[in-house]
Design a protein around this motif. Structure first.
Motif, PDB file in Angstrom:
ATOM      1  N   THR A  99      -5.251   0.839  -5.792  1.00 61.81           N
ATOM      2  CA  THR A  99      -5.918  -0.069  -6.731  1.00 61.81           C
ATOM      3  C   THR A  99      -7.429   0.124  -6.683  1.00 61.81           C
ATOM      4  O   THR A  99      -8.099   0.132  -7.729  1.00 61.81           O
ATOM      5  CB  THR A  99      -5.559  -1.527  -6.392  1.00 61.81           C
ATOM      6  N   GLU A 100      -7.962   0.301  -5.465  1.00 62.97           N
ATOM      7  CA  GLU A 100      -9.392   0.573  -5.344  1.00 62.97           C
ATOM      8  C   GLU A 100      -9.755   1.894  -6.018  1.00 62.97           C
ATOM      9  O   GLU A 100     -10.801   1.999  -6.675  1.00 62.97           O
ATOM     10  CB  GLU A 100      -9.782   0.604  -3.862  1.00 62.97           C
ATOM     11  N   ASN A 101      -8.897   2.900  -5.861  1.00 65.20           N
ATOM     12  CA  ASN A 101      -9.148   4.198  -6.497  1.00 65.20           C
ATOM     13  C   ASN A 101      -9.208   4.071  -8.007  1.00 65.20           C
ATOM     14  O   ASN A 101     -10.047   4.709  -8.672  1.00 65.20           O
ATOM     15  CB  ASN A 101      -8.064   5.201  -6.108  1.00 65.20           C
ATOM     16  N   LEU A 102      -8.307   3.285  -8.587  1.00 69.05           N
ATOM     17  CA  LEU A 102      -8.301   3.094 -10.031  1.00 69.05           C
ATOM     18  C   LEU A 102      -9.594   2.449 -10.501  1.00 69.05           C
ATOM     19  O   LEU A 102     -10.166   2.846 -11.532  1.00 69.05           O
ATOM     20  CB  LEU A 102      -7.096   2.247 -10.448  1.00 69.05           C
ATOM     21  N   LYS A 103     -10.073   1.473  -9.749  1.00 69.82           N
ATOM     22  CA  LYS A 103     -11.326   0.805 -10.097  1.00 69.82           C
ATOM     23  C   LYS A 103     -12.492   1.790 -10.021  1.00 69.82           C
ATOM     24  O   LYS A 103     -13.339   1.852 -10.940  1.00 69.82           O
ATOM     25  CB  LYS A 103     -11.544  -0.372  -9.137  1.00 69.82           C
ATOM     26  N   VAL A 104     -12.542   2.596  -8.953  1.00 67.01           N
ATOM     27  CA  VAL A 104     -13.636   3.563  -8.798  1.00 67.01           C
ATOM     28  C   VAL A 104     -13.607   4.585  -9.933  1.00 67.01           C
ATOM     29  O   VAL A 104     -14.665   4.954 -10.483  1.00 67.01           O
ATOM     30  CB  VAL A 104     -13.530   4.266  -7.429  1.00 67.01           C
ATOM     31  N   TYR A 105     -12.416   5.034 -10.298  1.00 72.49           N
ATOM     32  CA  TYR A 105     -12.330   6.035 -11.360  1.00 72.49           C
ATOM     33  C   TYR A 105     -12.770   5.456 -12.697  1.00 72.49           C
ATOM     34  O   TYR A 105     -13.507   6.114 -13.457  1.00 72.49           O
ATOM     35  CB  TYR A 105     -10.903   6.565 -11.465  1.00 72.49           C
ATOM     36  N   MET A 106     -12.347   4.252 -13.017  1.00 65.90           N
ATOM     37  CA  MET A 106     -12.772   3.638 -14.287  1.00 65.90           C
ATOM     38  C   MET A 106     -14.284   3.417 -14.304  1.00 65.90           C
ATOM     39  O   MET A 106     -14.919   3.573 -15.347  1.00 65.90           O
ATOM     40  CB  MET A 106     -12.012   2.336 -14.519  1.00 65.90           C
ATOM     41  N   ASP A 107     -14.854   3.088 -13.147  1.00 61.36           N
ATOM     42  CA  ASP A 107     -16.308   2.966 -13.071  1.00 61.36           C
ATOM     43  C   ASP A 107     -16.972   4.303 -13.385  1.00 61.36           C
ATOM     44  O   ASP A 107     -17.989   4.363 -14.093  1.00 61.36           O
ATOM     45  CB  ASP A 107     -16.728   2.491 -11.678  1.00 61.36           C
ATOM     46  N   SER A 108     -16.407   5.396 -12.849  1.00 60.76           N
ATOM     47  CA  SER A 108     -16.999   6.721 -13.080  1.00 60.76           C
ATOM     48  C   SER A 108     -16.927   7.122 -14.546  1.00 60.76           C
ATOM     49  O   SER A 108     -17.717   7.970 -14.987  1.00 60.76           O
ATOM     50  CB  SER A 108     -16.288   7.772 -12.218  1.00 60.76           C
ATOM     51  N   LYS A 109     -16.016   6.537 -15.296  1.00 63.70           N
ATOM     52  CA  LYS A 109     -15.910   6.838 -16.725  1.00 63.70           C
ATOM     53  C   LYS A 109     -16.791   5.920 -17.573  1.00 63.70           C
ATOM     54  O   LYS A 109     -16.731   5.953 -18.799  1.00 63.70           O
ATOM     55  CB  LYS A 109     -14.457   6.696 -17.180  1.00 63.70           C
ATOM     56  N   GLY A 110     -17.623   5.079 -16.906  1.00 66.25           N
ATOM     57  CA  GLY A 110     -18.565   4.229 -17.618  1.00 66.25           C
ATOM     58  C   GLY A 110     -18.098   2.801 -17.820  1.00 66.25           C
ATOM     59  O   GLY A 110     -18.822   2.012 -18.427  1.00 66.25           O
ATOM     60  N   PHE A 111     -16.942   2.429 -17.297  1.00 61.00           N
ATOM     61  CA  PHE A 111     -16.411   1.061 -17.470  1.00 61.00           C
ATOM     62  C   PHE A 111     -16.675   0.280 -16.185  1.00 61.00           C
ATOM     63  O   PHE A 111     -15.770   0.058 -15.357  1.00 61.00           O
ATOM     64  CB  PHE A 111     -14.920   1.116 -17.794  1.00 61.00           C
ATOM     65  N   PHE A 112     -17.944  -0.165 -16.025  1.00 59.27           N
ATOM     66  CA  PHE A 112     -18.352  -0.790 -14.761  1.00 59.27           C
ATOM     67  C   PHE A 112     -17.830  -2.215 -14.610  1.00 59.27           C
ATOM     68  O   PHE A 112     -17.896  -2.779 -13.517  1.00 59.27           O
ATOM     69  CB  PHE A 112     -19.875  -0.771 -14.646  1.00 59.27           C
ATOM     70  N   LYS A 136      -3.039  10.473 -10.917  1.00 62.23           N
ATOM     71  CA  LYS A 136      -3.502  11.314  -9.799  1.00 62.23           C
ATOM     72  C   LYS A 136      -4.238  10.511  -8.727  1.00 62.23           C
ATOM     73  O   LYS A 136      -4.475  11.023  -7.628  1.00 62.23           O
ATOM     74  CB  LYS A 136      -4.393  12.417 -10.339  1.00 62.23           C
ATOM     75  N   TYR A 137      -4.605   9.274  -9.025  1.00 58.76           N
ATOM     76  CA  TYR A 137      -5.343   8.462  -8.055  1.00 58.76           C
ATOM     77  C   TYR A 137      -4.445   7.464  -7.325  1.00 58.76           C
ATOM     78  O   TYR A 137      -4.929   6.634  -6.564  1.00 58.76           O
ATOM     79  CB  TYR A 137      -6.491   7.732  -8.760  1.00 58.76           C
ATOM     80  N   ILE A 138      -3.155   7.559  -7.543  1.00 55.35           N
ATOM     81  CA  ILE A 138      -2.196   6.716  -6.828  1.00 55.35           C
ATOM     82  C   ILE A 138      -1.867   7.378  -5.492  1.00 55.35           C
ATOM     83  O   ILE A 138      -1.472   8.543  -5.442  1.00 55.35           O
ATOM     84  CB  ILE A 138      -0.916   6.506  -7.667  1.00 55.35           C
ATOM     85  N   ARG A 139      -2.043   6.659  -4.387  1.00 55.12           N
ATOM     86  CA  ARG A 139      -1.897   7.237  -3.054  1.00 55.12           C
ATOM     87  C   ARG A 139      -0.454   7.361  -2.601  1.00 55.12           C
ATOM     88  O   ARG A 139      -0.151   8.160  -1.722  1.00 55.12           O
ATOM     89  CB  ARG A 139      -2.667   6.370  -2.033  1.00 55.12           C
ATOM     90  N   GLN A 140       0.443   6.582  -3.197  1.00 62.51           N
ATOM     91  CA  GLN A 140       1.848   6.636  -2.784  1.00 62.51           C
ATOM     92  C   GLN A 140       2.730   6.709  -4.026  1.00 62.51           C
ATOM     93  O   GLN A 140       2.657   5.865  -4.906  1.00 62.51           O
ATOM     94  CB  GLN A 140       2.228   5.415  -1.937  1.00 62.51           C
ATOM     95  N   THR A 141       3.548   7.760  -4.092  1.00 65.71           N
ATOM     96  CA  THR A 141       4.434   7.968  -5.235  1.00 65.71           C
ATOM     97  C   THR A 141       5.872   8.061  -4.760  1.00 65.71           C
ATOM     98  O   THR A 141       6.143   8.403  -3.591  1.00 65.71           O
ATOM     99  CB  THR A 141       4.054   9.255  -5.984  1.00 65.71           C
ATOM    100  N   PRO A 142       6.857   7.787  -5.632  1.00 64.29           N
ATOM    101  CA  PRO A 142       8.266   7.845  -5.233  1.00 64.29           C
ATOM    102  C   PRO A 142       8.712   9.272  -4.921  1.00 64.29           C
ATOM    103  O   PRO A 142       8.047  10.251  -5.267  1.00 64.29           O
ATOM    104  CB  PRO A 142       9.006   7.290  -6.462  1.00 64.29           C
ATOM    105  N   ASN A 143       9.862   9.381  -4.279  1.00 62.87           N
ATOM    106  CA  ASN A 143      10.466  10.685  -4.037  1.00 62.87           C
ATOM    107  C   ASN A 143      10.834  11.339  -5.358  1.00 62.87           C
ATOM    108  O   ASN A 143      11.131  10.669  -6.350  1.00 62.87           O
ATOM    109  CB  ASN A 143      11.723  10.539  -3.176  1.00 62.87           C
ATOM    110  N   LYS A 144      10.810  12.672  -5.364  1.00 64.56           N
ATOM    111  CA  LYS A 144      11.221  13.378  -6.574  1.00 64.56           C
ATOM    112  C   LYS A 144      12.717  13.173  -6.785  1.00 64.56           C
ATOM    113  O   LYS A 144      13.478  12.921  -5.840  1.00 64.56           O
ATOM    114  CB  LYS A 144      10.881  14.863  -6.482  1.00 64.56           C
ATOM    115  N   ARG A 145      13.131  13.306  -8.044  1.00 67.45           N
ATOM    116  CA  ARG A 145      14.510  13.006  -8.414  1.00 67.45           C
ATOM    117  C   ARG A 145      15.175  14.237  -9.015  1.00 67.45           C
ATOM    118  O   ARG A 145      14.500  15.164  -9.479  1.00 67.45           O
ATOM    119  CB  ARG A 145      14.540  11.840  -9.405  1.00 67.45           C
ATOM    120  N   PHE A 146      16.498  14.236  -9.018  1.00 65.80           N
ATOM    121  CA  PHE A 146      17.281  15.330  -9.582  1.00 65.80           C
ATOM    122  C   PHE A 146      18.317  14.736 -10.520  1.00 65.80           C
ATOM    123  O   PHE A 146      19.186  13.967 -10.099  1.00 65.80           O
ATOM    124  CB  PHE A 146      17.969  16.125  -8.467  1.00 65.80           C
ATOM    125  N   LEU A 147      18.172  15.069 -11.831  1.00 66.28           N
ATOM    126  CA  LEU A 147      19.065  14.552 -12.867  1.00 66.28           C
ATOM    127  C   LEU A 147      19.144  13.034 -12.833  1.00 66.28           C
ATOM    128  O   LEU A 147      20.214  12.435 -12.991  1.00 66.28           O
ATOM    129  CB  LEU A 147      20.462  15.167 -12.725  1.00 66.28           C
TER     130      LEU A 147
END
Length: 792
Positions: A111-124, A57-68
């Motif tokens: 990548t910055e978002n991932l670092k901030v989130y892990m910090d918020s979970k106590g992994f500084f 959920k913290y990834i700012r850019q994701t691929p297009n949705k796919r069908f089959l």
């Protein structure tokens, strides 16, 4: 046939190829974002590891949705001609998606978002990095994020600092329920949850204005070794400013309820447009509840008073307010309800002081806080009082086409007590499509009437159950006439049902009066049962009187985490004939020449029946879910009955069970398939297990793949009536299970889910020995089932 298959294969390959060729219009130097993958830190213990699904959920850019598995949406978008503006091209752009091009800036931000989130979970000491692969496929990019959590910071001690000293005697005794434990990881999410827990607790103790902003944390890490000394600070509230602009702080106020006003016919549009409405309103004071109305109240005052658990001078309690809202909506009479509070101004010389309100107090010191009062306004907007509903449904099985129409009328306030009166008329017609059937038509007519009271009705006081949530009493009668090709019968029923819920996820239903009369107005044609000598089945079609009681319990925690994992449990138990049988044996004797007792000249049934259903849904993504289901049921006739009534027996097959079979075409046990025109396979024991994978396809269309196993059996041996292969035995029942798999489509149209399942038999226990495992695909070994809602 071979040519058609080749054409179909070419068409599918062409579709896949077209859907894959989405890089033709990608500019040079740009890359189509094909895939994003997150690598969780596997060096961290599993219990403390942050899963990749949580980091997505913290990834700012994701691929297009796919069908089959294809980039169909991007391909469709690129088929639109940019030089033309018409509906066809607009449709392509609306359904399709513009290609997502790699943006390195967004990758770095992710990548910055991932670092901030892990910090918020106590992994500084966490780290996050990325790498981009643009060489594996032409003009396509794959982004891989790697995470390293490191060792977490842990809570070493927890202390409290009370700026509002009065709250100390209230909060400290409740710390037994705290979420903050020494040794636990310093997780910001848990800290926020603890603030919300304390706030909810205080709002139940009268602190109407208390919020999470009145709580803050001080974290001290100077001790080293990744240990945190945590202090919880409970603040006072801002009372104002002095002449110099300095903030004036005071203890938080305890609030009581003052006036409680209810508007049972509140219309916001009329309030805005009619300036004279307020002057025409009258007020009726009924046991502390001010009922404000025009002309006369739409609901009797007693009903409103029983539904609103709020009284003047009560300490404000948020949970009680929420219950008032839920109980008002559960009446079924209001389409919306809003409970609003207004603070009454405090007089300058107010002497309303509270010396103690908590669970314990320190007698060595005197603590005070002031009281405030709230005016409660309950604004209720009624729904349409009367309505008419018309339903038409069609169905098909392996034997019948059917059409059924129902016309219903409902009055939601027939006696001014939010009583709901329902009456419906139903008519159905079925046509047997078996080519060798002599009798092809069936008709059905019925009427059902019910009256539901939003409270418990009984000839005695039920004060013990006064606190039951959403109590209901329903009285229902029904008559249904069925003219089938091989028999005709009239089904009459009458019942009294009490239902209620608890504060969380459970609901209960008790039916102390449950009377059914099955009158065979035309005896069963022997052709209907074929050549069977099964007296058990024949007896289940006799005229019978069923009088008993039943109980149901259901548990569903979906509301706790809507759209997340969920568990559902349903339990039912019923018994019939016991009270009647006791009276008959005490005062009467069987009729001459009969070995059974009767009531009103009809043999009454005596049996018990119980079943249990458990299902578990595990979310594998935002929409994708894996669902498992177990079902077991048993019924047994005894005393005055030789068989359980046909309508109370179990069956297999259909849209909610073994989807490789149509209803009542599987079982019993491993007896040979009778191949009757009309399916009659029913039994006393049923076991079933199902696994279903649900996944999105396109918009409101979802798909499923499933696997089912199960069967039915008789519970007693009776060699004179049926084969021992139809009886349940612990040492061989598992060899008699039917297996099927299949695919399904679900159409989610918001207010309902329409379902189409195509099941394929894998193991049919009713086939001859040696032919039960099905290796060759044949259409007769499949079934197409339509349903509304999910099967479990």
């Amino acid at each position: 046939m071979g040519r058609l298959c080749r054409i179909l294969v070419v068409a599918v390959l062409g579709f896949v190829g077209s859907a894959c060729s989405v890089t033709r219009h990608i500019p040079e130097g740009s890359y189509f974002l094909q895939k994003v993958r997150i690598e969780a830190d596997r060096s961290t213990p599993r219990k403390e590891r942050i899963p990749a699904s949580e980091l997505e959920k913290y990834i700012r850019q994701t691929p297009n949705k796919r069908f089959l598995g294809t980039n169909f949406y991007v391909w469709l978008y690129e088929q639109a001609d940019p030089a033309k503006e018409n509906r066809w091209n607009e449709w392509k752009r609306k359904i399709g998606q513009a290609p997502e091009l790699l943006d390195v800036g967004l990758v770095k931000k992710s990548t910055e978002n991932l670092k901030v989130y892990m910090d918020s979970k106590g992994f500084f000491h966490s780290q996050a990095s990325f790498r981009i692969d643009t060489t594996s496929r032409h003009k396509r990019a794959t982004v891989i994020y790697s995470t390293h959590q490191g060792a977490p910071y842990r809570i070493d001690s927890v202390s409290y600092l009370f700026h509002d000293k009065f709250l100390e005697q209230i909060v400290l005794p409740d710390t037994v329920h705290t979420l903050l434990r020494p040794g636990a990881i310093y997780d910001v999410t848990v800290l926020d949850a603890e603030r919300e827990r304390i706030t909810a607790y205080l709002r139940d103790q009268g602190y109407y204005n208390f919020s999470v902003n009145n709580i803050l944390y001080l974290a001290d890490t100077l001790g080293g070794d990744r240990k945190v000394d945590l202090q919880v600070v409970i603040k006072q509230y801002l009372a104002g400013y002095d002449a110099r602009g300095k903030a004036i702080m005071d203890n938080n106020l305890v609030y009581r309820l003052g006036k409680i006003n209810i508007f049972p016919d509140y219309d916001p549009t009329e309030i805005r447009n009619d300036t004279t409405l307020l002057s025409r309103l009258d007020t009726l004071d009924y046991r502390g509840l001010n009922i404000i109305y025009e002309k006369r109240p739409s609901l009797r005052p007693r009903v409103l008073r029983q539904t609103v658990p709020l009284y003047p001078n009560y300490v404000y309690n948020s949970s009680r307010v929420n219950r008032a809202y839920a109980d008002l909506m559960s009446l079924g009479y209001f389409k919306s309800t809003r409970i609003a509070f207004e603070e009454q101004p405090l007089a300058a010389d107010s002497s309303n002081y509270v010396s103690f309100i908590g669970s314990s107090a320190d007698s060595t010191q005197m603590l005070y806080t002031r009281e405030g009062y709230l005016t409660c306004n309950i604004l209720c907007t009624p729904t349409l009082r009367q309505s008419v509903k018309v339903d038409v449904e069609g169905s098909t099985t392996s034997s019948f086409y059917g059409l059924k129409a129902t016309v219903g009328y409902q009055n939601r306030n027939i006696f001014r007590g939010a009583e709901s009166f329902d009456v419906s008329f139903a008519a159905g017609y079925e046509f047997m499509k078996a080519p060798d059937a002599r009798k092809k038509r069936a008709t059905e007519f019925g009427i059902t009437a019910g009256l539901t009271f939003p409270r418990f009705l009984a000839p005695w006081h039920m004060r013990r159950f006064r606190n039951a949530n959403q109590p209901r009493t329903k009285i229902e009668v029904a008559v249904n006439f069925q003219d089938r090709p091989y028999y005709a019968r009239t089904l009459s029923s009458a019942g009294l049902t009490y239902s209620w819920t608890n504060n969380r996820y459970s609901s209960f239903s008790l039916r102390p009066v449950d009377i059914n009369v099955i009158d065979m107005t035309r005896p069963v044609d022997p052709e209907f049962l074929g050549s069977t000598q099964n007296k058990y089945l024949i007896n289940s079609f006799q005229t019978q009187f069923i009088g008993g009681l039943s109980f149901s319990y259901s548990y569903n925690n979906q509301r706790k985490n809507f759209g997340g994992n969920a568990t559902t449990i349903r339990f039912n138990a019923e018994t019939a004939g016991n009270l009647i049988d006791a009276v008959e044996h005490a005062f009467f004797a069987p009729a001459a020449g009969k070995d059974y007792y009767t009531i009103f000249g009809i043999q009454y049934s005596q049996y018990f029946r119980t079943d249990l259903s458990v299902s578990r849904k595990i979310m594998l993504g935002d929409v994708t879910a894996l669902v498992g289901h177990l079902y077991g049921g048993v019924a047994m006739a005894y005393g005055n009955s030789q068989s359980v009534p046909f309508d109370r027996q179990f069956y297999c097959g259909g849209s909610n069970g073994m989807r490789g079979w149509t209803p009542r075409t599987l079982g019993q046990g491993s007896v040979p398939d009778p191949h009757n025109d009309y399916p009659v396979q029913t039994g006393d024991v049923k076991l079933e297990a199902n696994v279903e994978l649900r996944f999105p396809i396109w918009g409101m269309i979802h798909g499923a793949t499933f696997f089912d196993l199960g069967n039915i059996w008789y519970i007693r041996q009776n060699p004179a009536e049926y084969s021992d292969e139809a009886v349940f035995h612990f040492d061989r029942f598992y060899r008699q299970l039917g297996f099927n798999t299949g695919l399904g489509l679900r159409f989610d149209i918001k207010f309902a889910v329409l379902r189409l399942d195509w099941g394929i038999q894998l193991h049919n226990p009713n086939n001859p020995a040696g032919e039960r495992w099905i290796h060759n695909f044949k259409w007769k070994n499949t079934a197409l089932n339509f349903g509304v809602g999910y099967p479990f």
